[in-house]
Design an enzyme around this catalytic site. Sequence first.
Site, mmCIF file in Angstrom:
data_model
loop_
_atom_site.group_PDB
_atom_site.id
_atom_site.type_symbol
_atom_site.label_atom_id
_atom_site.label_comp_id
_atom_site.label_asym_id
_atom_site.label_seq_id
_atom_site.Cartn_x
_atom_site.Cartn_y
_atom_site.Cartn_z
ATOM 1 C CG HIS A 370 -2.160 -0.784 1.051
ATOM 2 N ND1 HIS A 370 -3.313 -0.269 0.489
ATOM 3 C CD2 HIS A 370 -2.413 -2.073 1.338
ATOM 4 C CE1 HIS A 370 -4.224 -1.228 0.462
ATOM 5 N NE2 HIS A 370 -3.714 -2.326 0.969
ATOM 6 C CE LYS A 561 -6.682 14.052 -0.320
ATOM 7 N NZ LYS A 561 -6.704 12.800 -1.049
ATOM 8 N NE ARG A 562 -5.123 10.105 9.670
ATOM 9 C CZ ARG A 562 -4.851 9.162 10.575
ATOM 10 N NH1 ARG A 562 -5.568 8.057 10.596
ATOM 11 N NH2 ARG A 562 -3.886 9.323 11.462
ATOM 12 C CE LYS A 567 -3.194 10.977 2.763
ATOM 13 N NZ LYS A 567 -4.029 10.297 1.742
ATOM 14 C CB THR A 670 -10.140 5.071 -2.068
ATOM 15 O OG1 THR A 670 -9.904 5.448 -0.704
ATOM 16 C CG2 THR A 670 -9.371 3.824 -2.411
ATOM 17 C CE LYS A 674 -13.973 6.668 -0.116
ATOM 18 N NZ LYS A 674 -13.329 7.024 1.163
HETATM 19 C C1 LIG Z 1 -12.093 7.346 1.468
HETATM 20 C C2 LIG Z 1 -11.642 7.699 2.818
HETATM 21 C C3 LIG Z 1 -10.287 7.895 3.080
HETATM 22 C C4 LIG Z 1 -9.218 7.815 2.002
HETATM 23 O O1 LIG Z 1 -9.077 9.088 1.406
HETATM 24 P P1 LIG Z 1 -7.826 9.461 0.467
HETATM 25 O O2 LIG Z 1 -8.215 10.782 -0.104
HETATM 26 O O3 LIG Z 1 -7.736 8.399 -0.582
HETATM 27 O O4 LIG Z 1 -6.632 9.530 1.339
HETATM 28 C C5 LIG Z 1 -9.896 8.235 4.363
HETATM 29 N N1 LIG Z 1 -10.813 8.368 5.349
HETATM 30 C C6 LIG Z 1 -12.117 8.210 5.126
HETATM 31 C C7 LIG Z 1 -13.073 8.396 6.248
HETATM 32 C C8 LIG Z 1 -12.592 7.863 3.862
HETATM 33 O O5 LIG Z 1 -13.906 7.690 3.661
#
Ligand SMILES: *Cc1c(COP(=O)(O)O)cnc(C)c1O
Length: 718
Positions: A370, A561-562, A567, A670, A674
């Site tokens: 990952h 995101k985190r 990022k 991911t 979304k």
């Molecule tokens: C989808 C999701 C992530 C992953 O987000 P990235 O932008 O790909 O880092 C992290 N936390 C939550 C709650 C999510 O739904």
Amino acid sequence: MNDQHNFCMLPDDERLPSDAKALEQDFHRYLIHHLGRFLGCNPYYQFKALSYTLRDRIMTDWLNTWKQHSKAKQRRAFYFSMEFLIGRSLGNNLLNMGLSDQTEKAMESFSLELEELEEQEHDAGLGNGGLGRLAACFLDSCATLKLPMLGYGLRYEYGMFRQEIENGFQVEEPDQWLRGGYPWELERSEYTQVVHFGGRTEHFRDPEGHPRARWVDTEDILAIPYDVPVCGYRNGVINTLRLWKSTATDVFNLAEFNAGDYVESVAAKNEAEHITMVLYPNDASENGKALRLKQQYFLASASLQDVMRQWELANGQDYSDFAEYHVFQLNDTHPAISVAELMRILLDEKKLDWDQAWSITRKTMAYTNHTLLPEALEKWPVHLFESLLPRLLEIIYEINARFLKEVAMRWPGDGDRRRRMSIIEESPVKSVRMAYLAIVGSFSVNGVADLHSNLLKKGLFRDFHELWPEKFNNKTNGVTPRRWLAYANPPLKRLISSEIGDEWICDLDRLEQLKPLAEDPDFQARWRQAKQENKARLARLVEKECGTVFPLDSLFDVQVKRIHEYKRQLLNVLHVIHLYDRIRRGDAGPDWCNRCVLFGGKAAPGYQMAKKIIKLINNVAEIVNGDPAVGDRLKVAFLPNYRVSSMEVIAPGTDLSEQISTAGKEASGTGNMKFMMNGALTIGTYDGANIEILNAVGEENFFLFGLKVEEVEALRRH
Ligand SMILES: *Cc1c(COP(=O)(O)O)cnc(C)c1O
């Protein structure tokens, strides 16, 4: 006790009726007669009563699916993951079971709003971010595709911490998600397993003269499974997520007990319960604590023993074709100790010889990488293994010795390469390289986006790719369209289905059929109307949580995101400062686009730089939102406690999705998917799955900028 002995399926008439009237009656019965609450009680109990009502309707399919999987001679997949970021289940289960409309109607008869009951559910936050959410999405997809898959994880008492913002700073609060009870889980104490730690090993010859080992004087801990149903989309399949809870054995510290230290010895039970107490809140960085290694081994050992228990019910001790019916998918290196644990069980307990055991292991283990970030690559000091898992260390040494012979045969005299590829790193601290153990023990190694998989082959795992090119492959991440579009975005779901029917819910490529409507003014108007409804919902959330009002005619520009340097939330907030500066300088002319910038995400508690970035965002928000000269031209907010249930509101209400990581750093992402499937445009870099998304949606929907991986590398060398 073993239900597998009785192979008859439950008949259809065992199913409970699911019309609104029946749901109404059961809900009422659960509330009054089971939970002992009045109708006007705290809404959490209304949520629970409804969840039990639904769970009853899941049970027959669940039992039947289980029975079918144990009966059919087919290959089953076991997804081993330290994280499953499930979020809430009520709404998603209703959607997948096809019971949303009846349920809404049943609740209306009590003057209850289904949506309000759904919001009572605590998120099951058993994960950090993308990796854990991927695991949860896989469960949904496998059930929907009728694939026989069982998820194995840990039932953390405390999931991902709850983030509060105080004076602009992140404050972490414990997440007691099980408080009030979790209605979806089913304890199955009859399948309890024993996991060993500590002790020492003894070597001896068995009656046939073969060398054998046993692990003795161990400290034993019980693993109790809790099953959570995973509903396929309207197909009668209910798969299982099995989560382990640690607890003390009954014979715990009997000696102390006999010596009269009864209270002491009962208190020591705590120690055993610590293992599954809390999720480590580090995303994309390793932690190195002994308790974390204990968690990893606990998951691996309990799960493998459980799989073998099921196998032996039907096949006895004959392991000759075990490999044909099992795949263990390792979600990152966190469960990589499974390679050595499977060997231990096959050698020491099932009495197979090394070659048989190794052949089974190598045909059943598969590893998903990952990340390329060096700080995330797990290495466990050998001294930790010596004290916690001495038998496992011996097996790892043996695997490594045989593997290095293979390397020496392929590259004679290349000592440098043997050192590079060794599962054991000699310095600075003698350690086990978990990724190498996973690669050596697996038949498949995959990255999670095209770009990432290629970088693995060229960089981090180059030597291994040269040795075994056939092992390496790509599986680009994905997200379930059930939760992330059909469930999270009712207005858009209705619009799409009104035009092309609802088969797209299980076959997203069918969205292509919308293409001819792209220029249709009526469709465009309805599309915009759906977007406005979703923006209004998001604006309500932001106002409630942050006190900031987002005008609905602004561009909603979102990065959630985190929080991590790679990022680049920092780059985004610098852009906000630049926009503010333009407004102040009078450079916000007639073509200015009013913009609401939303941030959200948790920082690992020990990651100081990430925490400072949160503080900076909040300070910038305070200045910008408090400056009367800005007006509606710019708003900034930091949404606290970003989690799955907030993303279900955020993604549908977003106009512009920020996916701006430094090229080469984000393995896939991911969140990017979304947003895109909810109709947001993306601004993003040449990183992770962004490139594949861009190819699918076209340049007109994706604002691409920044350096490519090679350019970043060239720049760094300067
Ligand atoms: C989808 C999701 C992530 C992953 O987000 P990235 O932008 O790909 O880092 C992290 N936390 C939550 C709650 C999510 O739904």
